[in-house]
Structures are given as structure tokens and as C-alpha cells.
Design an enzyme around this catalytic site. Structure first.
Site, PDB file in Angstrom:
ATOM      1  N   LYS A   1       0.917  -1.421  -0.246  1.00  0.00           N
ATOM      2  CA  LYS A   1       0.166   0.047  -0.134  1.00  0.00           C
ATOM      3  C   LYS A   1       0.472   1.244   0.344  1.00  0.00           C
ATOM      4  O   LYS A   1       0.544   2.218  -0.034  1.00  0.00           O
ATOM      5  CB  LYS A   1      -0.655   0.649   0.680  1.00  0.00           C
ATOM      6  CG  LYS A   1      -0.642   0.375   2.352  1.00  0.00           C
ATOM      7  CD  LYS A   1      -1.937   0.016   3.773  1.00  0.00           C
ATOM      8  CE  LYS A   1      -0.570   0.305   5.409  1.00  0.00           C
ATOM      9  NZ  LYS A   1      -0.638   1.273   5.367  1.00  0.00           N
ATOM     10  N   ASP A   2       2.167   1.213   0.790  1.00  0.00           N
ATOM     11  CA  ASP A   2       2.993   1.778   0.510  1.00  0.00           C
ATOM     12  C   ASP A   2       3.987   2.906  -0.997  1.00  0.00           C
ATOM     13  O   ASP A   2       4.535   3.721  -1.271  1.00  0.00           O
ATOM     14  CB  ASP A   2       4.272   2.450   1.500  1.00  0.00           C
ATOM     15  CG  ASP A   2       3.452   1.858   2.674  1.00  0.00           C
ATOM     16  OD1 ASP A   2       2.099   3.180   2.850  1.00  0.00           O
ATOM     17  OD2 ASP A   2       4.001   1.757   3.493  1.00  0.00           O
TER      18      ASP A   2
ATOM     19  N   ARG B   1      -0.072  10.828  11.913  1.00  0.00           N
ATOM     20  CA  ARG B   1       1.171  10.720  11.580  1.00  0.00           C
ATOM     21  C   ARG B   1       2.027   9.717  12.411  1.00  0.00           C
ATOM     22  O   ARG B   1       1.818   9.640  13.772  1.00  0.00           O
ATOM     23  CB  ARG B   1       2.052  12.005  10.866  1.00  0.00           C
ATOM     24  CG  ARG B   1       1.041  12.062   9.753  1.00  0.00           C
ATOM     25  CD  ARG B   1       1.155  11.773   8.060  1.00  0.00           C
ATOM     26  NE  ARG B   1       2.649  10.826   8.066  1.00  0.00           N
ATOM     27  CZ  ARG B   1       3.513  11.492   8.005  1.00  0.00           C
ATOM     28  NH1 ARG B   1       3.624  12.841   7.547  1.00  0.00           N
ATOM     29  NH2 ARG B   1       4.919  10.822   7.458  1.00  0.00           N
TER      30      ARG B   1
ATOM     31  N   CYS C   1      -2.009   9.673  -2.519  1.00  0.00           N
ATOM     32  CA  CYS C   1      -2.792  10.183  -1.185  1.00  0.00           C
ATOM     33  C   CYS C   1      -3.373  11.445  -1.020  1.00  0.00           C
ATOM     34  O   CYS C   1      -4.093  11.303  -0.277  1.00  0.00           O
ATOM     35  CB  CYS C   1      -1.252  10.717  -0.744  1.00  0.00           C
ATOM     36  SG  CYS C   1      -0.301   8.874   0.150  1.00  0.00           S
TER      37      CYS C   1
ATOM     38  N   ARG D   1       2.380   6.496  16.911  1.00  0.00           N
ATOM     39  CA  ARG D   1       0.202   6.538  16.882  1.00  0.00           C
ATOM     40  C   ARG D   1      -0.258   5.748  18.223  1.00  0.00           C
ATOM     41  O   ARG D   1      -1.177   6.626  18.501  1.00  0.00           O
ATOM     42  CB  ARG D   1      -0.179   5.657  15.384  1.00  0.00           C
ATOM     43  CG  ARG D   1       0.478   6.357  14.586  1.00  0.00           C
ATOM     44  CD  ARG D   1      -0.334   6.081  12.884  1.00  0.00           C
ATOM     45  NE  ARG D   1       1.173   6.299  11.432  1.00  0.00           N
ATOM     46  CZ  ARG D   1      -0.035   6.277  10.279  1.00  0.00           C
ATOM     47  NH1 ARG D   1      -1.109   5.422  10.470  1.00  0.00           N
ATOM     48  NH2 ARG D   1       0.486   6.432   9.892  1.00  0.00           N
TER      49      ARG D   1
ATOM     50  N   ARG E   1      -8.456   7.992   2.272  1.00  0.00           N
ATOM     51  CA  ARG E   1      -9.228   7.085   1.792  1.00  0.00           C
ATOM     52  C   ARG E   1     -10.000   6.914   3.529  1.00  0.00           C
ATOM     53  O   ARG E   1     -11.206   6.668   3.132  1.00  0.00           O
ATOM     54  CB  ARG E   1      -8.231   5.649   1.189  1.00  0.00           C
ATOM     55  CG  ARG E   1      -9.152   3.963   1.613  1.00  0.00           C
ATOM     56  CD  ARG E   1      -8.394   3.121   1.623  1.00  0.00           C
ATOM     57  NE  ARG E   1      -7.827   3.156   2.745  1.00  0.00           N
ATOM     58  CZ  ARG E   1      -7.831   2.575   3.412  1.00  0.00           C
ATOM     59  NH1 ARG E   1      -9.110   1.402   3.696  1.00  0.00           N
ATOM     60  NH2 ARG E   1      -7.303   2.362   4.421  1.00  0.00           N
ATOM     61  N   ARG E   2      -9.766   6.593   4.679  1.00  0.00           N
ATOM     62  CA  ARG E   2     -10.228   6.352   5.822  1.00  0.00           C
ATOM     63  C   ARG E   2     -11.205   7.383   6.231  1.00  0.00           C
ATOM     64  O   ARG E   2     -12.230   7.117   6.440  1.00  0.00           O
ATOM     65  CB  ARG E   2      -9.854   6.059   7.325  1.00  0.00           C
ATOM     66  CG  ARG E   2      -8.321   4.119   6.710  1.00  0.00           C
ATOM     67  CD  ARG E   2      -7.073   4.044   7.643  1.00  0.00           C
ATOM     68  NE  ARG E   2      -6.674   2.818   7.784  1.00  0.00           N
ATOM     69  CZ  ARG E   2      -5.568   2.544   7.985  1.00  0.00           C
ATOM     70  NH1 ARG E   2      -4.910   4.206   7.598  1.00  0.00           N
ATOM     71  NH2 ARG E   2      -4.909   1.801   7.867  1.00  0.00           N
TER      72      ARG E   2
END
Length: 337
Positions: free
Chosen positions: A113-114, A179, A272, A185, A161-162
Site C-alpha cells: 500500500k506504500d 502521522r 494520497c 500512533r 481513504r479512511r
């Protein structure tokens, strides 16, 4: 069709400029070089992923010496602004790719996903490994689920997205930027800066932090990012020796699903800055793909689904993206600028 002496299936999406081989049979011993250097970010999760690949390569090729080259990327350094505002996911791979070009490393291990949707021609995804749980996880010290959160409660996430999906289904919640690496986090959550945070379940499971997951968000609530939960191994396109030896780690089903997801995102110029998700899964030997694109505030969401044969995974992703464009996704993308 044989490629580099290994029976393989070529997965390629129209107009995506990227293909990679997926092994259909385990390569015979002796194709690995004497030494393989893995470029990796130095976060705890990135190091776990690199160590995981290292261990699998050492098991497959006992005579090969596998080493890690730890690096700090710009994406790891810039933590005071949303990722979408500082260059996107490419900030997590540029330094690793430089190490490949300079010959300091042979491969780089990434969370798929990165990985930017468009890669330079000098690079290739040599293989994609079997997927971990691809869904998002709800993490909180106060609440059991999104449904339990009261109006005004604060949810932290780094992902548009979230954010768009939470706004669309829970418009009474506040969503703010979060971030930092996974440990950072979690610390911010524990300090009370957020009532809950949304993280990839795969990362928590890989680091033995599954107990922090209060609820796994199904695709109907939070459709994953393209490639979420899968690891990709990148190398130079010219390194046919490395491409061949990595096929022992490849998973054909995961590769087909991720190919479809990335083709969907590529067709919609996903980045992004674009709130979109794509998730493919195998059903009776075929790829079932779901996707969406939305405005960040969730006031408009376009969704769709399609299924297709594995060899046409890239075309399937492109077709689903075109379905959404026909439903008005182009207007959303135009509004996003």
C-alpha cells in the site's frame, strides 16, 4: 510461460507500465546469489517485514548470506504534515530505490500500500508474497467500536481513504490527522490525544499487537487501500538473477488481487490526495474486486464491483475504474483538483 528458467504467470494491466512474474512452481536450489542485501526503512514494522523476507530467503537458500541495510526515508522524517501534502507514498521508497540503483542493496521490501502506483522502468516488483489480513482495525482505550463513539469523539487517521469512509457513515465523529510510525500512533492514542485511531490490522498482527485491536472493520465499513496487507519485493528490472530466486516467495492469488487493485487505482490516478480504496479477493478461482472513490468529507461516494479471471486481473481493475467514471467518479476527481 517460462521466464528466467521458472514457470510463471505474467500479470499486466493495460496502460499501467508494470508487470511481474508469479511463480507457479518452486524454483530449484542454486539460483540464489551468495549474498543478498535488503534495503529497508528502520521503523519497527518495516524491520519486521525485512526480517521476515530475510528468514524465508535463508530457509529457501541456506547457502545465501542475507543482510539488511536500514535507512530513514523522508516519509519517516516529515511527521508534522499530512502525507498527502508532502509528496505522498513515494517518500517512503525513494531512498530505498536509490540504494538499488547505486548497488548498495539488491532488493527492497515494501508494504504494497506504500508503493507508488507508477514505478520507474528501471524498477520492477519481482514478487508479491502471501497476504496478511487486509482490513483496517479500530483501536481505542475507551470504546469498543465506531458504533459506540458519541458525537464529537475524535478519530485519528493518516488516510483520506479512511477519513472519507468514516465521514460518510459516521458524520457526527471528528476525524483528525495522525502521522508517525505504528508505535508513535499508539502512544498518541494512549496519551489521550485521540478517542480512537484506525490502523492497518496487518501491521498490528505482524508485531504481536493484535490485542490492541478492538474491532476489525469489514470491507463494507472501510474498504482497504490497494495492496494493503501484502508485501512486495522490488529490485532493478535488469536483475534477472534476483527476480528468479525471489519466485520461491511469490503468491499467485495475492499478486492477481493486488494487480487488479493497483490497476483500478492507476486508472483513476489514485494517490494520497485521492480518497479511494480497492480490495480484491479470490472467489472460486476468480478475482472479485470492489472499489470506491469519494470526496474527503464523505458527502459523495461512488462504489462498484466486478469479477474476472486471474490472467485478466489488470484489465478487471481498469474496467471497474471505468464503471465508476461512468457513474460520476470523474466529477469527484475534478473537484479534488
Amino acid at each position: 510461460m517460462p521466464r528466467h528458467g521458472i514457470e510463471s504467470l505474467s500479470l499486466q494491466s493495460p496502460s499501467q507500465g508494470l508487470s511481474f512474474a508469479v511463480s507457479l512452481s518452486s524454483p530449484k536450489g542454486g539460483c540464489a546469489p551468495e549474498r543478498i542485501v535488503i534495503a529497508t526503512r528502520e521503523s519497527r514494522l518495516a524491520l519486521w517485514q525485512a526480517e521476515h523476507v530475510k528468514a524465508r530467503l535463508e530457509t529457501a537458500y541456506p547457502g545465501c548470506r542475507v543482510e539488511l541495510l536500514g535507512m530513514t526515508t523522508r516519509g519517516d522524517q516529515i511527521l508534522d504534515r499530512p502525507l498527502a501534502n508532502v509528496g505522498g507514498k513515494g517518500l517512503f521508497v525513494k531512498e530505498l530505490e536509490a540504494a538499488l540503483l547505486e548497488g548498495r542493496a539488491d532488493i527492497a521490501v515494501h508494504s504494497m500500500k506504500d508503493v507508488p502506483i507508477v514505478m520507474g522502468e528501471e524498477f520492477t516488483l519481482a514478487c508479491i508474497t502471501a497476504r496478511e489480513m487486509p482490513f483496517d482495525a479500530f483501536v481505542s482505550t475507551r470504546y469498543a467500536s465506531l458504533d459506540d463513539m458519541p458525537p464529537g469523539a475524535v478519530v485519528g487517521t493518516s488516510s483520506l481513504r479512511r477519513e472519507s469512509q468514516i465521514h460518510a457513515q459516521y458524520p457526527f465523529l471528528a476525524v483528525t490527522s495522525l502521522r508517525g510510525n505504528l508505535d508513535t500512533r499508539l502512544r498518541k492514542l494512549d496519551e489521550g490525544q485521540f478517542d480512537a485511531i484506525i490502523l492497518a490490522a496487518a501491521g498490528l498482527r505482524r508485531l504481536g499487537l493484535e490485542s490492541r485491536i478492538r474491532a476489525v472493520l469489514p470491507a463494507e465499513v472501510s474498504l482497504p487501500a490497494a495492496g494493503q496487507g501484502a508485501l512486495g519485493i522490488e529490485c532493478l528490472s535488469a536483475r534477472t538473477d534476483i527476480i528468479a530466486c525471489l519466485q520461491v516467495l511469490a503468491d499467485a492469488d495475492t499478486a492477481a488481487c493486488v494487480t487488479a487493485e493497483r490497476a483500478f487505482s492507476r486508472t483513476l490516478a489514485g494517490s494520497c490526495e485521492t480518497p479511494l480504496g480497492a480490495y480484491g479477493e479470490m472467489r472460486a478461482g476468480r478475482v472479485f474486486l470492489r472499489g470506491f472513490v469519494a470526496l474527503p468529507d464523505g458527502r459523495r461516494v461512488v462504489r462498484g464491483e466486478r469479477e474476472g479471471a486471474t490472467p485478466e486481473a489488470g484489465a478487471l481493475g481498469q474496467a471497474l475504474a471505468n464503471d465508476l467514471l461512468a457513474q460520476g467518479a470523474g466529477e469527484i476527481l475534478a473537484e479534488l483538483g
